[in-house]
Structures are given as C-alpha cells and as structure tokens.
Design an enzyme around this catalytic site. Structure first.
Site, PDB file in Angstrom:
ATOM      1  N   HIS A   6      -5.176  -7.706   7.567  1.00  0.00           N
ATOM      2  CA  HIS A   6      -5.912  -7.288   6.388  1.00  0.00           C
ATOM      3  C   HIS A   6      -5.035  -7.481   5.165  1.00  0.00           C
ATOM      4  CE1 HIS A   6      -8.912  -5.002   4.127  1.00  0.00           C
ATOM      5  NE2 HIS A   6      -7.891  -4.531   3.453  1.00  0.00           N
TER       6      HIS A   6
ATOM      7  N   ASP B 182     -16.939   5.432   4.517  1.00  0.00           N
ATOM      8  CA  ASP B 182     -16.095   4.671   3.583  1.00  0.00           C
ATOM      9  C   ASP B 182     -16.958   3.833   2.649  1.00  0.00           C
ATOM     10  OD1 ASP B 182     -13.567   3.446   2.562  1.00  0.00           O
ATOM     11  OD2 ASP B 182     -14.570   1.658   3.324  1.00  0.00           O
TER      12      ASP B 182
ATOM     13  N   ARG C 119     -16.154   5.687  -5.607  1.00  0.00           N
ATOM     14  CA  ARG C 119     -14.841   5.564  -6.260  1.00  0.00           C
ATOM     15  C   ARG C 119     -14.848   4.429  -7.270  1.00  0.00           C
ATOM     16  NH1 ARG C 119     -11.330   4.239  -1.539  1.00  0.00           N
ATOM     17  NH2 ARG C 119      -9.749   3.904  -3.119  1.00  0.00           N
TER      18      ARG C 119
ATOM     19  N   SER D 155      -9.082   4.241   3.499  1.00  0.00           N
ATOM     20  CA  SER D 155     -10.224   3.326   3.455  1.00  0.00           C
ATOM     21  C   SER D 155      -9.925   2.071   4.280  1.00  0.00           C
ATOM     22  CB  SER D 155     -10.503   2.969   1.989  1.00  0.00           C
ATOM     23  OG  SER D 155     -11.396   1.898   1.882  1.00  0.00           O
TER      24      SER D 155
ATOM     25  N   LYS E  15     -11.289   1.254   8.610  1.00  0.00           N
ATOM     26  CA  LYS E  15     -12.057   0.081   9.025  1.00  0.00           C
ATOM     27  C   LYS E  15     -11.311  -0.708  10.105  1.00  0.00           C
ATOM     28  CE  LYS E  15     -12.540  -0.614   4.585  1.00  0.00           C
ATOM     29  NZ  LYS E  15     -12.840  -0.880   3.207  1.00  0.00           N
TER      30      LYS E  15
HETATM   31  N1  URA Z   1      -9.735  -2.057  -0.126  1.00  0.00           N
HETATM   32  C1  URA Z   1     -10.416  -1.166   0.624  1.00  0.00           C
HETATM   33  O1  URA Z   1     -10.985  -1.524   1.651  1.00  0.00           O
HETATM   34  N2  URA Z   1     -10.445   0.112   0.222  1.00  0.00           N
HETATM   35  C2  URA Z   1      -9.825   0.560  -0.881  1.00  0.00           C
HETATM   36  O2  URA Z   1      -9.888   1.721  -1.172  1.00  0.00           O
HETATM   37  C3  URA Z   1      -9.137  -0.382  -1.675  1.00  0.00           C
HETATM   38  C4  URA Z   1      -9.098  -1.688  -1.257  1.00  0.00           C
END
Ligand code: URA
Length: 433
Positions: free
Chosen positions: A85, A164, A171, A186, A190
């Site tokens: 990621h 999320d 957010r 966050s 995932k």
């Molecule tokens: N990427 C994400 O998946 N979540 C965040 O809060 C910031 C960047």
C-alpha cells in the site's frame, strides 16, 4: 451497550483515554447510522487536538474491521499472502508494475485499491484508462483470478470496512484527514480486513504527499507497524521521496505506459529503483523463504526474461482489458516546456505538477468528477539532471490549447534550476520494520 457520543466527545476533548468497549461501540454505532455525522466530526476534531494512544488506535482499527466482512485470502489460496500500500503521491503507479513482477516470481498478488482524490492519483483510475478493464470484481471473481493467474487489482468491495468508507468521506469534508492515528487505522483496517499476512507500506514524504516531513512520516510508519504487530502481521515500511513526482509520467494512460515500460526493463531510474525494492521486500516476506537480496535478483530476472511482461498481459486480459499500449487514449495537444537557461534541476515541485495534472483533467476535485484518462504531464528532467537552454524539461498532454498553455506555465513554475552539480537523490529514504 448504549453509548452517549457527547460524553465521549467531551472525554476526548479533555484528553482522556477511551475504554476499548466505549470506542468500539462508538465506531460500530456510527457504521449502523446510529451516531450522526456532526457528532462523529466533533469527535474527529477532538482527536486532532488530543490524539489517540496506541491501544486506542488499535481498538479503532479493530472496530472498523468488525464493521464489515473480512477476507481470508491465505486460507482461500493455501498460501501466505503479501500486500502493498502507498500513502499516495504524484506519479505513483508502483502497484501496476510491482504486481506483474511479483506474480511472475510465483507469489500471488491480490490487491484492493482506491481512487484518487485531489492531486494524488488512484490506481483504479489509472487502470481504467485501459479499454475494457474491469475494476469491479466480486469477491469470488477476485479470489478465482488470484488462484488462476496469481494477480488481481480491484476496487474495494462495499462490505469491507464500511466504517472507514463513511468516516473517511466525513474526514474529507471536515478538515480531519491529516491526523496520524486516523490515517494509520484507516489504511491498516483495509489491509488487515483484506487478509494479508505481510504488508509492505510505502510511506511517501515531501511536497506531494500527506506527510510533508520525514519526522511525520516516521511517526505514521511506526504507528502502522505497531498496528500490524498487534494484529499478528508483519509490516515493512519504506519511506520514499515525494518531493518530486515519481518517475516521469503523471496522468492515467501516461502512467500505464510508464509502468509497462518499467515491467519491460526500460522505465525511469527512480521509479525502477522503487519498484524493484518493493518487489524484493514483498518476495522476502512471502512463503518463498528467500532474503531481500535474492528477492531483488529474482525481480530483476523476471523483468529481464520477459516473464513479468507476460504476467502483465495475462492480468489485463483476465480483467477484460486490452494490454496493447496502442489502445491507450492519447491527448490531442502536446506542448513542450523548455528551460530558459542552462543549469541543474534542483526542484520539481511534486504538488505543483500534481495540481497541474489535476487541472488538465487527470484527477478529480470531488468524488463525482469525470476523469480525462489521456491528459497529464511527463517530467523529462528530474532533480540532479543538467540541462541546456532550450532543453525539454517536461511535456504537457492536454485536451485543448488553452488548458495546455495554463498547465505549461504551472509546470515551468514547478521547476527550479541552479548552478553547480547535485547528486540525483535516492527514492527510498529509509526502511523501518
Ligand atoms: N489513505 C487512506 O486510506 N486513509 C487515510 O486516512 C488517508 C489516506
């Protein structure tokens, strides 16, 4: 259990630590639409000022995972599963090159990706510039493709970490994105929900990234490593440079071309360095039982012998796309940005180039904006490159002459030239684990 959100907002505002039970219920109740957005927004702002402890951040992550379904890819494939990621940047097409190389080395690479918002592009948007390519696979299709060809990159399904999805959208419009424990939970919720046993995180640092300084990037990396450890998964964090765009291409179809060039062994040096490093670390965390050096050797071999390119073409066809680069959209207007004097490139401001590409139509300002997959910027000169007066610094690929002229000015302003020499900077700044 009944919670009183106003009491939890007050407790956090006053700097108190939440109990695991209270925090879990707040998140699950929010996911069930039992806590209104205005209270959750106030809670996020209290977290902005007061922070979360390591235990709270883990509880938040765990509650978000429990708000939806989870995948156990390891069990479905009977293999140790690795994932990667990136925290997001300008010109970041890394997964599109890494996936085929890792798959060609015999390690399944199944990834759920996101769309871009603002100046950072999303992997799904880039892939959608390939005619016919489908990013929406069902979970069954995703697992079957992973089992059969060892590679799949898809959009996140709605049932995975719905808390999320809701919280991130909130957010985004309440100035509470840039809060380290909320970003860490966050991202990690995932990755953990998608079932990876080991994760390589690419934490970007610099003008074009969320984390503008190395110190902030280290704090985010450490929190994500801690979350992985608490969940029993292995996490390696690369801190990588995002002061200038990664590679040359910024813009969807342009980035696909560059990712394919890199899979063939002809990509830009900085992008190739990051791709090979990420592959080496993913292979070292896999069940191949090899170290990072051997991982690097195998990744380079897969590029050199063409097996990575074969894996790319198999993957694109499996998801309905045409892998021929001839089929990618091409912008009608091409304008060159040239150096007004001789010198050495000292700055290519990643944020400025990202915004120029966004204004050309390569990205979206709001979730519903349409993207022009053909447009973007190609940075021909990067930091440390010597140039003569009149040399091409960058190319602007635009839909019309007007937008090309505006972008060309912005791209020229993103460049600074100095005298003397400058060592080409490393892209991988540090590795934390
Ligand atoms: N990427 C994400 O998946 N979540 C965040 O809060 C910031 C960047």
């Amino acid at each position: 259990m009944t919670i009183r959100p106003a009491e939890l907002i007050e407790a956090k505002r006053n700097g108190h630590e939440h109990s695991a039970a209270d925090l879990t219920e707040l998140i699950l109740a929010y996911a069930r639409d039992e806590v209104p957005d205005y209270q959750m927004a106030a809670w996020c702002m209290a977290v902005y000022f007061r922070g979360l402890t390591g235990a709270e951040t883990y509880t938040l992550t765990d509650a978000m995972i429990r708000s939806g379904e989870t995948l156990d890819l390891g069990a479905a494939l009977g293999r140790r599963v690795v994932d990667k990621h990136s925290t997001g940047g300008v010109g970041d097409k890394t997964s599109i090159a890494v996936g085929p190389i890792v798959a060609a080395c015999g390690v399944p690479f199944g990834k759920m990706s996101g769309r871009g918002l603002g100046h950072t592009g999303g992997t799904l948007d880039k892939l959608e510039s390939i005619p016919g390519f489908r990013v929406e696979l069902t979970t069954d299709e995703f697992v079957t493709q992973l089992r059969e060809i060892g590679l799949a990159i898809v959009g996140q399904t709605a049932d995975l970490v719905p808390a999320d999805k809701k919280l991130y959208a909130l957010r985004d419009v309440t100035a509470t994105v840039d809060i380290v424990p909320l970003i860490a939970s966050s991202i990690m919720s995932k990755k953990l929900a998608a079932g990876a046993d080991a994760i390589v995180l690419d934490v970007k640092v610099g003008a074009g990234a969320f984390m503008k300084t190395r110190d902030d990037a280290v704090i985010l990396a450490e929190q994500m490593i801690d979350l992985g450890r608490r969940a029993g998964r292995q996490v390696v964090c690369l801190l990588t440079d995002m002061s200038q765009p990664l590679g040359a291409a910024v813009g969807n179809a342009l980035e696909i071309r560059e990712a394919v060039d890199t899979v063939r062994g002809g990509g830009p040096a900085d992008f190739t360095e990051l791709v090979v490093d990420a592959c080496a670390r993913l292979l070292a965390l896999s069940d191949l039982d090899i170290d990072v050096e051997e991982g690097r050797r195998r990744a380079e071999a897969a590029v050199a012998d063409g097996s990575a390119l074969d894996a790319y073409e198999r993957w694109i066809r499996a998801q309905g796309g045409n892998p021929s680069l001839e089929q990618l959209p091409v912008a009608p207007v091409l304008r060159q940005v040239t150096a007004s004097r001789a010198g050495v490139v000292t700055t290519v401001d990643a944020l400025a180039v990202g915004i120029a590409a966004l204004e050309l139509g390569a990205g979206r300002r709001t979730k519903t904006d349409a993207i022009d997959h053909a447009v973007g910027v190609v940075c021909r000169a990067k930091r440390g490159d010597p140039v003569e007066a009149g040399d091409v610094l960058a190319e602007v690929h635009a839909a019309d002459e007007n937008s090309a002229a505006v972008a060309a000015q912005a791209v020229l302003a993103a460049y600074a030239l100095g005298d003397g020499s400058l060592r080409r900077p490393d892209v991988v700044l540090d590795v934390l684990q």
